[in-house]
Scaffold this motif. Structure first.
Motif, PDB file in Angstrom:
ATOM      1  N   ALA A 175       0.831  -1.209   0.000  1.00 48.38           N
ATOM      2  CA  ALA A 175       0.000   0.000   0.000  1.00 48.38           C
ATOM      3  C   ALA A 175       0.863   1.255   0.000  1.00 48.38           C
ATOM      4  N   ALA A 176       1.911   1.254   0.809  1.00 48.11           N
ATOM      5  CA  ALA A 176       2.806   2.414   0.845  1.00 48.11           C
ATOM      6  C   ALA A 176       3.535   2.585  -0.482  1.00 48.11           C
ATOM      7  N   TRP A 177       3.979   1.479  -1.056  1.00 53.61           N
ATOM      8  CA  TRP A 177       4.718   1.516  -2.322  1.00 53.61           C
ATOM      9  C   TRP A 177       3.841   2.047  -3.448  1.00 53.61           C
ATOM     10  N   CYS A 178       2.636   1.527  -3.564  1.00 52.23           N
ATOM     11  CA  CYS A 178       1.737   1.992  -4.624  1.00 52.23           C
ATOM     12  C   CYS A 178       1.202   3.387  -4.328  1.00 52.23           C
ATOM     13  N   GLY A 179       1.037   3.704  -3.063  1.00 57.52           N
ATOM     14  CA  GLY A 179       0.644   5.063  -2.699  1.00 57.52           C
ATOM     15  C   GLY A 179       1.708   6.072  -3.080  1.00 57.52           C
ATOM     16  N   PHE A 180       2.964   5.702  -2.900  1.00 54.41           N
ATOM     17  CA  PHE A 180       4.062   6.581  -3.301  1.00 54.41           C
ATOM     18  C   PHE A 180       4.103   6.744  -4.814  1.00 54.41           C
ATOM     19  N   ALA A 181       3.822   5.658  -5.539  1.00 51.25           N
ATOM     20  CA  ALA A 181       3.765   5.749  -7.009  1.00 51.25           C
ATOM     21  C   ALA A 181       2.640   6.678  -7.439  1.00 51.25           C
ATOM     22  N   TYR A 183       1.450   9.145  -5.671  1.00 52.12           N
ATOM     23  CA  TYR A 183       1.905  10.486  -5.307  1.00 52.12           C
ATOM     24  C   TYR A 183       2.822  11.063  -6.387  1.00 52.12           C
ATOM     25  N   ARG A 184       3.624  10.194  -6.997  1.00 48.24           N
ATOM     26  CA  ARG A 184       4.533  10.620  -8.061  1.00 48.24           C
ATOM     27  C   ARG A 184       3.861  10.618  -9.429  1.00 48.24           C
ATOM     28  N   ASP A 185       2.545  10.412  -9.454  1.00 45.39           N
ATOM     29  CA  ASP A 185       1.734  10.443 -10.673  1.00 45.39           C
ATOM     30  C   ASP A 185       2.144   9.338 -11.652  1.00 45.39           C
ATOM     31  N   GLN A 186       2.352   8.136 -11.129  1.00 40.29           N
ATOM     32  CA  GLN A 186       2.757   6.996 -11.948  1.00 40.29           C
ATOM     33  C   GLN A 186       1.710   5.887 -11.870  1.00 40.29           C
ATOM     34  N   PRO A 187       1.480   5.200 -12.982  1.00 39.59           N
ATOM     35  CA  PRO A 187       0.594   4.028 -12.931  1.00 39.59           C
ATOM     36  C   PRO A 187       1.345   2.843 -12.327  1.00 39.59           C
ATOM     37  N   THR A 188       0.642   1.733 -12.154  1.00 39.22           N
ATOM     38  CA  THR A 188       1.306   0.527 -11.669  1.00 39.22           C
ATOM     39  C   THR A 188       2.269   0.018 -12.743  1.00 39.22           C
ATOM     40  N   LYS A 189       3.418  -0.387 -12.315  1.00 35.29           N
ATOM     41  CA  LYS A 189       4.462  -0.904 -13.210  1.00 35.29           C
ATOM     42  C   LYS A 189       4.629  -2.403 -12.978  1.00 35.29           C
ATOM     43  N   ASP A 190       5.511  -3.009 -13.754  1.00 32.78           N
ATOM     44  CA  ASP A 190       5.735  -4.446 -13.638  1.00 32.78           C
ATOM     45  C   ASP A 190       6.178  -4.851 -12.237  1.00 32.78           C
ATOM     46  N   TRP A 191       7.042  -4.064 -11.604  1.00 34.72           N
ATOM     47  CA  TRP A 191       7.528  -4.433 -10.281  1.00 34.72           C
ATOM     48  C   TRP A 191       6.420  -4.324  -9.227  1.00 34.72           C
ATOM     49  N   HIS A 192       5.437  -3.472  -9.472  1.00 33.70           N
ATOM     50  CA  HIS A 192       4.282  -3.448  -8.568  1.00 33.70           C
ATOM     51  C   HIS A 192       3.506  -4.760  -8.663  1.00 33.70           C
ATOM     52  N   PHE A 193       3.413  -5.303  -9.880  1.00 30.89           N
ATOM     53  CA  PHE A 193       2.706  -6.559 -10.054  1.00 30.89           C
ATOM     54  C   PHE A 193       3.470  -7.715  -9.415  1.00 30.89           C
ATOM     55  N   SER A 228      -6.372  -2.058 -11.798  1.00 26.94           N
ATOM     56  CA  SER A 228      -5.285  -1.138 -12.129  1.00 26.94           C
ATOM     57  C   SER A 228      -4.825  -1.304 -13.576  1.00 26.94           C
ATOM     58  N   LEU A 229      -5.018  -2.496 -14.139  1.00 26.49           N
ATOM     59  CA  LEU A 229      -4.702  -2.687 -15.557  1.00 26.49           C
ATOM     60  C   LEU A 229      -5.675  -1.916 -16.445  1.00 26.49           C
ATOM     61  N   ALA A 230      -6.908  -1.798 -15.995  1.00 31.12           N
ATOM     62  CA  ALA A 230      -7.908  -1.060 -16.760  1.00 31.12           C
ATOM     63  C   ALA A 230      -7.685   0.442 -16.662  1.00 31.12           C
ATOM     64  N   GLU A 231      -7.113   0.894 -15.588  1.00 31.93           N
ATOM     65  CA  GLU A 231      -6.881   2.327 -15.365  1.00 31.93           C
ATOM     66  C   GLU A 231      -5.377   2.568 -15.321  1.00 31.93           C
ATOM     67  N   ARG A 232      -4.794   2.877 -16.459  1.00 30.10           N
ATOM     68  CA  ARG A 232      -3.340   3.025 -16.572  1.00 30.10           C
ATOM     69  C   ARG A 232      -2.895   4.454 -16.274  1.00 30.10           C
ATOM     70  N   THR A 233      -3.444   5.034 -15.232  1.00 28.98           N
ATOM     71  CA  THR A 233      -3.012   6.340 -14.749  1.00 28.98           C
ATOM     72  C   THR A 233      -2.637   6.172 -13.281  1.00 28.98           C
ATOM     73  N   ARG A 234      -2.408   7.285 -12.615  1.00 27.03           N
ATOM     74  CA  ARG A 234      -2.073   7.224 -11.195  1.00 27.03           C
ATOM     75  C   ARG A 234      -3.185   6.576 -10.382  1.00 27.03           C
ATOM     76  N   TRP A 235      -4.418   6.619 -10.898  1.00 33.18           N
ATOM     77  CA  TRP A 235      -5.541   6.057 -10.165  1.00 33.18           C
ATOM     78  C   TRP A 235      -5.478   4.536 -10.108  1.00 33.18           C
ATOM     79  N   VAL A 275      -4.683  -0.047  -6.223  1.00 34.01           N
ATOM     80  CA  VAL A 275      -3.912  -1.123  -5.599  1.00 34.01           C
ATOM     81  C   VAL A 275      -3.577  -0.763  -4.152  1.00 34.01           C
ATOM     82  N   ALA A 276      -3.227   0.493  -3.901  1.00 33.31           N
ATOM     83  CA  ALA A 276      -2.937   0.913  -2.530  1.00 33.31           C
ATOM     84  C   ALA A 276      -4.165   0.737  -1.641  1.00 33.31           C
ATOM     85  N   ALA A 277      -5.328   1.097  -2.154  1.00 35.29           N
ATOM     86  CA  ALA A 277      -6.566   0.934  -1.383  1.00 35.29           C
ATOM     87  C   ALA A 277      -6.876  -0.547  -1.156  1.00 35.29           C
TER      88      ALA A 277
END
Length: 119
Positions: A17-23, A25-35, A87-94, A99-101
């Motif tokens: 949650a913290a990791w994806c929340g930080f992403a 915050y940095r306006d990044q979508p989920t990346k491969d390492w998040h998965f 998160s795959l459907a929403e490829r923005t910071r949301w 995922v954080a939620a």
């Protein structure tokens, strides 16, 4: 239930949650390492599901009822995969926020599982 597994799953969910929340915050979508992180947390939740079902099969009973315990086990195992698909459907910071939620929800479900079992 195994207290160490419950704590490990909850802690891993909070780290995710913290990791994806930080992403987010940095306006990044989920990346491969998040998965990859989601896969680790999902694996822990699935191990907990198996352990819970085995304990029930051995005759152990949760204090607050078997039905609610099994429902929480299934919900905790499905929480992160569902958030990952969203998160795959929403490829923005949301997507990262989703995922954080979901990871925060999993951490709360872990506390509730511990309470239902009688911890």
């Amino acid at each position: 239930m195994l207290d160490a597994l419950t704590i490990a799953t909850g802690a891993a969910a909070l780290v995710l949650a913290a990791w994806c929340g930080f992403a987010a915050y940095r306006d990044q979508p989920t990346k491969d390492w998040h998965f990859i992180g989601m896969a680790v947390v999902t694996f822990l939740a699935l191990v907990q599901l198996v352990v819970g079902v085995v304990r029930l099969a051995q005759g152990d009973k949760p204090e607050q009822g078997t039905t609610i315990f099994v429902a929480y086990l299934i919900g905790s195992a499905a929480c992160i995969p569902a958030a990952g698909f969203l998160s795959l459907a929403e490829r923005t910071r949301w997507g990262s926020v989703t995922v954080a939620a979901g990871a925060l929800v999993l951490a709360v479900l872990e506390v509730r599982l511990y309470d239902i079992w009688g911890g």
